[in-house]
Design a protein around this motif. Structure first.
Motif, PDB file in Angstrom:
ATOM      1  N   ASP A   1      -9.949  -4.867   3.343  1.00  0.00           N
ATOM      2  CA  ASP A   1      -8.724  -4.129   3.034  1.00  0.00           C
ATOM      3  C   ASP A   1      -8.390  -4.228   1.548  1.00  0.00           C
ATOM      4  OD1 ASP A   1      -7.269  -6.511   2.485  1.00  0.00           O
ATOM      5  OD2 ASP A   1      -6.578  -6.668   4.546  1.00  0.00           O
ATOM      6  N   GLY A   2      -7.402  -3.452   1.134  1.00  0.00           N
ATOM      7  CA  GLY A   2      -7.064  -3.379  -0.274  1.00  0.00           C
ATOM      8  C   GLY A   2      -6.503  -4.658  -0.849  1.00  0.00           C
ATOM      9  N   LEU A   3      -5.819  -5.441  -0.029  1.00  0.00           N
ATOM     10  CA  LEU A   3      -5.252  -6.696  -0.510  1.00  0.00           C
ATOM     11  C   LEU A   3      -6.350  -7.699  -0.843  1.00  0.00           C
ATOM     12  CD1 LEU A   3      -2.331  -6.951   2.059  1.00  0.00           C
ATOM     13  CD2 LEU A   3      -2.149  -6.301  -0.348  1.00  0.00           C
ATOM     14  N   GLU A   4      -7.324  -7.825   0.060  1.00  0.00           N
ATOM     15  CA  GLU A   4      -8.437  -8.740  -0.185  1.00  0.00           C
ATOM     16  C   GLU A   4      -9.276  -8.268  -1.363  1.00  0.00           C
ATOM     17  OE1 GLU A   4     -12.254 -10.735   2.186  1.00  0.00           O
ATOM     18  OE2 GLU A   4     -10.835  -9.434   3.263  1.00  0.00           O
ATOM     19  N   ALA A   5      -9.483  -6.948  -1.450  1.00  0.00           N
ATOM     20  CA  ALA A   5     -10.257  -6.389  -2.558  1.00  0.00           C
ATOM     21  C   ALA A   5      -9.552  -6.632  -3.886  1.00  0.00           C
ATOM     22  CB  ALA A   5     -10.479  -4.891  -2.336  1.00  0.00           C
ATOM     23  N   THR A   6      -8.245  -6.445  -3.915  1.00  0.00           N
ATOM     24  CA  THR A   6      -7.477  -6.675  -5.140  1.00  0.00           C
ATOM     25  C   THR A   6      -7.575  -8.126  -5.572  1.00  0.00           C
ATOM     26  OG1 THR A   6      -5.932  -4.886  -4.651  1.00  0.00           O
ATOM     27  CG2 THR A   6      -5.161  -6.601  -6.151  1.00  0.00           C
ATOM     28  N   ARG A   7      -7.484  -9.029  -4.609  1.00  0.00           N
ATOM     29  CA  ARG A   7      -7.584 -10.455  -4.916  1.00  0.00           C
ATOM     30  C   ARG A   7      -8.946 -10.776  -5.538  1.00  0.00           C
ATOM     31  NH1 ARG A   7      -6.003 -11.745  -0.374  1.00  0.00           N
ATOM     32  NH2 ARG A   7      -3.786 -11.896  -0.844  1.00  0.00           N
ATOM     33  N   ALA A   8     -10.003 -10.183  -4.999  1.00  0.00           N
ATOM     34  CA  ALA A   8     -11.352 -10.428  -5.515  1.00  0.00           C
ATOM     35  C   ALA A   8     -11.522  -9.829  -6.906  1.00  0.00           C
ATOM     36  CB  ALA A   8     -12.387  -9.835  -4.556  1.00  0.00           C
ATOM     37  N   ILE A   9     -10.982  -8.628  -7.107  1.00  0.00           N
ATOM     38  CA  ILE A   9     -11.110  -7.957  -8.408  1.00  0.00           C
ATOM     39  C   ILE A   9     -10.362  -8.722  -9.488  1.00  0.00           C
ATOM     40  CG2 ILE A   9     -10.419  -5.891  -9.696  1.00  0.00           C
ATOM     41  CD1 ILE A   9     -11.059  -4.305  -7.078  1.00  0.00           C
ATOM     42  N   CYS A  10      -9.125  -9.133  -9.188  1.00  0.00           N
ATOM     43  CA  CYS A  10      -8.308  -9.819 -10.182  1.00  0.00           C
ATOM     44  C   CYS A  10      -8.840 -11.221 -10.492  1.00  0.00           C
ATOM     45  CB  CYS A  10      -6.857  -9.883  -9.710  1.00  0.00           C
ATOM     46  SG  CYS A  10      -6.036  -8.269  -9.646  1.00  0.00           S
ATOM     47  N   ALA A  11      -9.566 -11.798  -9.555  1.00  0.00           N
ATOM     48  CA  ALA A  11     -10.151 -13.122  -9.779  1.00  0.00           C
ATOM     49  C   ALA A  11     -11.499 -13.034 -10.482  1.00  0.00           C
ATOM     50  CB  ALA A  11     -10.319 -13.859  -8.451  1.00  0.00           C
ATOM     51  N   GLY A  12     -12.053 -11.823 -10.553  1.00  0.00           N
ATOM     52  CA  GLY A  12     -13.368 -11.633 -11.142  1.00  0.00           C
ATOM     53  C   GLY A  12     -13.323 -11.265 -12.610  1.00  0.00           C
TER      54      GLY A  12
END
Length: 219
Positions: free
Chosen positions: A61-72
């Motif tokens: 989902d978008g929340l998990e994807a956002t978390r991964a993107i912002c941590a990357g």
């Protein structure tokens, strides 16, 4: 040129967003992803400036994807888009690192303005939504904040005063009036605060200030 990545599981929605965004001079849609996992991969590969991210998608989902993107390694700002005006989505999106939150019922001009705002490095939340964030962190049920972080020692007196006013939801114009300085000076103070504290944008400065005891919740 502002490079934009679209992440949504509905092809028609992505096509509509692309039509709207590419009508604006200086905008380029560099990719489209049908789910959050593909969005994370494409964010790393394409290095967009802004990502328009749906919340509810298959695979990731978008929340998990956002978390991964912002941590990357991506420097992109994430604009969350949803059909649901729900506080749980809002606060989870902000916690994940999103810099903006927009309903899909918004007008095309609002989407364009939102992408412009995030491309400038600003956060995009309406005053009403900002108040909801402050009320959430200032609610009587909020746990006591943790001790002040050592990063605060990096701030000048003016920058600390600016952070206090950011935490109260003040605009740049309001901060300028309260500190008797120009708005350009306030913008410089805000930029310095964000850089020194390692915060993505001003709305996360609000959250950071409550979490680190800069301002205390109302009781």
């Amino acid at each position: 040129m502002t490079r934009i990545l679209l992440v949504d599981d509905q092809a028609l929605v992505r096509a509509g967003f692309q039509t709207i965004l590419t009508s604006e001079p200086g905008f380029e849609v560099v990719g489209q992803a049908p789910d959050g996992a593909a969005g994370v991969r494409m964010a790393a590969e394409l290095q967009p400036d802004v990502i328009c991210m749906d919340v509810q998608m298959p695979v990731m989902d978008g929340l998990e994807a956002t978390r991964a993107i912002c941590a990357g390694s991506s420097h992109a700002s994430v604009l969350m888009l949803t059909t649901f005006d729900r506080d749980d989505f809002l606060f989870e999106a902000l916690s994940a690192g999103a810099s903006g939150f927009l309903l899909k019922t918004a007008e095309p001009e609002q989407l364009i303005d939102a992408v412009h705002a995030l491309a400038r490095g600003d956060a995009l939340l309406s005053p009403e939504v900002t108040r909801r964030v402050i009320e959430r962190f200032a609610a009587p049920s909020t746990p006591a904040p943790s001790p002040a972080a050592p990063q605060l020692e990096l701030l000048t007196e003016r920058e600390h005063e600016t952070l206090l006013r950011l935490a109260r939801g003040r605009s740049n114009a309001e901060i300028a009036a309260e500190l008797f300085v120009g708005e350009a000076t306030v913008k410089t103070h805000v930029s310095n605060v964000l850089m020194k504290l390692g915060i993505r944008d001003r709305i996360h400065a609000v959250i950071w200030a409550y979490e680190h005891g800069v301002v205390a919740p109302r009781v």
